[in-house]
Motif scaffolding. Sequence first.
Motif, PDB file in Angstrom:
ATOM      1  N   ILE A 103      -7.864 -43.966   7.938  1.00 39.55           N
ATOM      2  CA  ILE A 103      -6.719 -42.841   7.507  1.00 39.55           C
ATOM      3  C   ILE A 103      -6.807 -43.172   5.984  1.00 39.55           C
ATOM      4  O   ILE A 103      -5.800 -44.014   5.488  1.00 39.55           O
ATOM      5  N   GLY A 104      -7.676 -42.650   5.248  1.00 45.68           N
ATOM      6  CA  GLY A 104      -7.941 -43.105   3.847  1.00 45.68           C
ATOM      7  C   GLY A 104      -8.020 -41.816   3.064  1.00 45.68           C
ATOM      8  O   GLY A 104      -8.755 -40.962   3.389  1.00 45.68           O
ATOM      9  N   THR A 105      -7.669 -42.075   1.596  1.00 46.47           N
ATOM     10  CA  THR A 105      -7.768 -40.662   0.680  1.00 46.47           C
ATOM     11  C   THR A 105      -8.535 -41.625  -0.615  1.00 46.47           C
ATOM     12  O   THR A 105      -8.244 -42.746  -0.744  1.00 46.47           O
ATOM     13  N   MET A 106      -9.158 -40.857  -1.310  1.00 44.41           N
ATOM     14  CA  MET A 106      -9.617 -41.290  -2.614  1.00 44.41           C
ATOM     15  C   MET A 106     -10.337 -42.509  -2.182  1.00 44.41           C
ATOM     16  O   MET A 106     -11.588 -42.212  -1.911  1.00 44.41           O
ATOM     17  N   LEU A 107     -10.174 -43.705  -2.646  1.00 42.48           N
ATOM     18  CA  LEU A 107     -11.170 -44.736  -2.751  1.00 42.48           C
ATOM     19  C   LEU A 107     -10.803 -46.038  -2.240  1.00 42.48           C
ATOM     20  O   LEU A 107     -11.997 -46.535  -1.337  1.00 42.48           O
TER      21      LEU A 107
ATOM     22  N   ARG B  86     -12.854 -34.473  -0.991  1.00 37.14           N
ATOM     23  CA  ARG B  86     -13.644 -32.972  -0.465  1.00 37.14           C
ATOM     24  C   ARG B  86     -13.608 -32.059  -1.295  1.00 37.14           C
ATOM     25  O   ARG B  86     -14.567 -31.138  -1.323  1.00 37.14           O
ATOM     26  N   SER B  87     -12.622 -32.005  -2.314  1.00 37.60           N
ATOM     27  CA  SER B  87     -12.785 -30.664  -3.094  1.00 37.60           C
ATOM     28  C   SER B  87     -12.478 -31.080  -4.667  1.00 37.60           C
ATOM     29  O   SER B  87     -11.687 -30.217  -5.275  1.00 37.60           O
ATOM     30  N   LEU B  88     -13.016 -32.010  -5.223  1.00 38.55           N
ATOM     31  CA  LEU B  88     -12.814 -32.282  -6.678  1.00 38.55           C
ATOM     32  C   LEU B  88     -13.857 -31.706  -7.207  1.00 38.55           C
ATOM     33  O   LEU B  88     -13.712 -31.735  -8.799  1.00 38.55           O
TER      34      LEU B  88
ATOM     35  N   GLY C 235     -16.107 -28.361  -3.900  1.00 43.05           N
ATOM     36  CA  GLY C 235     -16.669 -29.251  -2.967  1.00 43.05           C
ATOM     37  C   GLY C 235     -16.316 -30.628  -3.322  1.00 43.05           C
ATOM     38  O   GLY C 235     -15.617 -31.158  -4.153  1.00 43.05           O
ATOM     39  N   PRO C 236     -17.212 -31.258  -2.375  1.00 40.86           N
ATOM     40  CA  PRO C 236     -16.867 -33.082  -2.301  1.00 40.86           C
ATOM     41  C   PRO C 236     -17.543 -33.606  -3.853  1.00 40.86           C
ATOM     42  O   PRO C 236     -18.555 -33.154  -4.475  1.00 40.86           O
ATOM     43  N   SER C 237     -16.872 -34.419  -4.208  1.00 40.65           N
ATOM     44  CA  SER C 237     -17.315 -35.320  -5.422  1.00 40.65           C
ATOM     45  C   SER C 237     -18.205 -36.409  -4.917  1.00 40.65           C
ATOM     46  O   SER C 237     -18.614 -36.810  -3.885  1.00 40.65           O
ATOM     47  N   GLY C 238     -18.704 -37.148  -6.012  1.00 39.25           N
ATOM     48  CA  GLY C 238     -19.667 -38.148  -5.751  1.00 39.25           C
ATOM     49  C   GLY C 238     -18.993 -39.319  -4.795  1.00 39.25           C
ATOM     50  O   GLY C 238     -19.708 -40.005  -4.170  1.00 39.25           O
ATOM     51  N   THR C 239     -17.544 -39.319  -5.119  1.00 33.97           N
ATOM     52  CA  THR C 239     -16.976 -40.372  -4.108  1.00 33.97           C
ATOM     53  C   THR C 239     -17.180 -40.330  -2.778  1.00 33.97           C
ATOM     54  O   THR C 239     -17.630 -41.191  -2.153  1.00 33.97           O
ATOM     55  N   PHE C 240     -16.843 -39.137  -2.438  1.00 31.04           N
ATOM     56  CA  PHE C 240     -16.970 -38.774  -1.017  1.00 31.04           C
ATOM     57  C   PHE C 240     -18.324 -38.914  -0.583  1.00 31.04           C
ATOM     58  O   PHE C 240     -18.575 -39.332   0.620  1.00 31.04           O
ATOM     59  N   ILE C 241     -19.509 -38.329  -1.079  1.00 31.55           N
ATOM     60  CA  ILE C 241     -20.911 -38.426  -0.787  1.00 31.55           C
ATOM     61  C   ILE C 241     -21.224 -39.844  -0.736  1.00 31.55           C
ATOM     62  O   ILE C 241     -21.887 -40.208   0.264  1.00 31.55           O
ATOM     63  N   ALA C 242     -21.255 -40.667  -1.679  1.00 27.68           N
ATOM     64  CA  ALA C 242     -21.367 -42.081  -1.722  1.00 27.68           C
ATOM     65  C   ALA C 242     -20.739 -42.997  -0.750  1.00 27.68           C
ATOM     66  O   ALA C 242     -21.204 -43.700  -0.242  1.00 27.68           O
ATOM     67  N   TYR C 243     -19.544 -42.732  -0.364  1.00 29.35           N
ATOM     68  CA  TYR C 243     -18.758 -43.759   0.549  1.00 29.35           C
ATOM     69  C   TYR C 243     -18.330 -42.953   1.736  1.00 29.35           C
ATOM     70  O   TYR C 243     -17.673 -43.659   2.490  1.00 29.35           O
TER      71      TYR C 243
ATOM     72  N   ALA D  87     -11.364 -28.423  14.685  1.00 28.19           N
ATOM     73  CA  ALA D  87     -12.771 -28.736  14.387  1.00 28.19           C
ATOM     74  C   ALA D  87     -13.267 -28.247  13.200  1.00 28.19           C
ATOM     75  O   ALA D  87     -12.754 -27.802  12.682  1.00 28.19           O
ATOM     76  N   VAL D  88     -14.642 -28.226  13.213  1.00 25.32           N
ATOM     77  CA  VAL D  88     -15.284 -27.893  11.727  1.00 25.32           C
ATOM     78  C   VAL D  88     -15.116 -26.581  11.724  1.00 25.32           C
ATOM     79  O   VAL D  88     -15.262 -25.546  12.599  1.00 25.32           O
ATOM     80  N   ASP D  89     -15.041 -26.213  10.368  1.00 22.42           N
ATOM     81  CA  ASP D  89     -15.179 -24.768   9.946  1.00 22.42           C
ATOM     82  C   ASP D  89     -16.504 -24.430   9.162  1.00 22.42           C
ATOM     83  O   ASP D  89     -16.668 -25.290   8.060  1.00 22.42           O
ATOM     84  N   PRO D  90     -17.399 -24.096   9.835  1.00 14.18           N
ATOM     85  CA  PRO D  90     -18.919 -23.921   9.161  1.00 14.18           C
ATOM     86  C   PRO D  90     -18.858 -23.358   7.788  1.00 14.18           C
ATOM     87  O   PRO D  90     -19.883 -23.708   7.032  1.00 14.18           O
ATOM     88  N   ALA D  91     -17.829 -22.639   7.484  1.00 18.94           N
ATOM     89  CA  ALA D  91     -17.727 -21.891   6.108  1.00 18.94           C
ATOM     90  C   ALA D  91     -16.727 -22.620   5.209  1.00 18.94           C
ATOM     91  O   ALA D  91     -16.121 -21.972   4.454  1.00 18.94           O
ATOM     92  N   GLY D  92     -16.598 -23.821   5.343  1.00 19.03           N
ATOM     93  CA  GLY D  92     -15.556 -24.664   4.963  1.00 19.03           C
ATOM     94  C   GLY D  92     -15.508 -24.798   3.354  1.00 19.03           C
ATOM     95  O   GLY D  92     -14.404 -24.557   2.856  1.00 19.03           O
ATOM     96  N   PHE D  93     -16.502 -24.725   2.692  1.00 15.15           N
ATOM     97  CA  PHE D  93     -16.834 -24.754   1.296  1.00 15.15           C
ATOM     98  C   PHE D  93     -18.115 -24.320   0.879  1.00 15.15           C
ATOM     99  O   PHE D  93     -18.890 -24.551   1.576  1.00 15.15           O
ATOM    100  N   ALA D  94     -18.102 -23.898  -0.314  1.00 16.72           N
ATOM    101  CA  ALA D  94     -19.404 -23.406  -0.761  1.00 16.72           C
ATOM    102  C   ALA D  94     -19.145 -23.837  -2.219  1.00 16.72           C
ATOM    103  O   ALA D  94     -18.247 -23.491  -3.190  1.00 16.72           O
TER     104      ALA D  94
END
Length: 409
Positions: A14-18, A46-48, A52-60, A394-401
């Motif tokens: 249950i974590g946010t940011m880093l 996820r929305s920075l 959409g997601p930032s490098g933090t989200f994708i990397a970690y 559940a997942v929203d397929p159109a969650g962001f672009a």
Amino acid sequence: MRNSPLHGLRVVEIGTMLAAPFATHILSQLGAEVIKVEPPAGDPTRSLVRGGPSGTFIAYSHGKKSACIDLSTPGGRAALHKLLAQSHALVHNLAPKAARKLGVGREECAALNPELVYCHIRGYAAGPQQDDLASNPVAEAATGVMEGNRINGRPSRLGPSYHDQFAGAYAVIGMLAALLQAKTGAADRHVEVGLYETGLHVAARDLVGVQLKTQLLGRAEREPHGEFAMPGYGAYLTADERWLYLLMLTDGHWLKFCQALDLPQAADPGLARLKDRKKAREQVEELVGRAIGALPFDAAVARLKAAGVGCTEVLPLERVLEAPQAQSPGKLREVAFRGLQFQVPEFPRHPDADDAPATLPPAALGQHTREVLEQAGLSAAECAALLDSGAVRAVDPAGFAWAPVRATS
């Protein structure tokens, strides 16, 4: 992968940011199954970037599963409790008051699952400030780092959130120790890491150093700037305007440097010892800067490396992963996400290791909610009821672009 060190370990995040996401990233890279429990809005990372997601989200967060659970609802808390009862560890970096409010305090979790390793990364560990909030820059400010890092005279944060990442790494060490102790029958499964206490430990060398000089000299004395005390140990501009960083720790390094660049100071007894070079700091800095500035980068590096002098180019981020060392096997992982391709640095391993878990792209918010809850023992009907009530999503397929990049004129 079954031969990964932590294969079979289920960890709830249950974590946010880093800080907490970085800890569970390491656990995931060691083979643990990590379930990232997120609120309906998702982890803020996820929305920075352009929606959409930032490098933090994708990397970690690649390699993790995402379960979207609204812990503000009774149904959401009940679902989480079911999940915790079937898990081996929980890692969170909620504020203490928020953890109590959401029912994920230490006592509540121990009652749900006495075997659960409970890891809380917080601003301050036990003490007078244990309920105060802290962030990475606050830890820098409170432990001496920021005061020594000034921009135009103003104390400033370092930039990268290293204290968050140090705290995450310390949390992993504590959790692994708890798991080892559990094999001996030890009952304590609690791991607590404070950003402030992390900052103190990281700064221990400097904090002890200032005490040492105070007692020896009768006054507090620190290095005059953020660089190392050794003259010649720093960044210097070459003739073709590339920055070259020199490693100049010892008298042997100094001698090799002078010999590599054919400097007469190699035979100068007045500069042979570090303590003498410190006294002549300005002279040494001018000498080194002039010697490096007289050569193009490639020529300087060739001569220095042939002589065994440590050096490297000061690289901008966009060129770091081009280096042959970075591109050698085992250093980077290919991660695909939303039609884009990323090279993500790997958790450091032995070059012959074959225990890296398979790549899972960063999960969409709620992508694994139903799967995770069913694995925790909820029936299909119970999952459907929770989804209908909004307690889980559940997942929203159109969650962001990602917002399109605008052409620059």
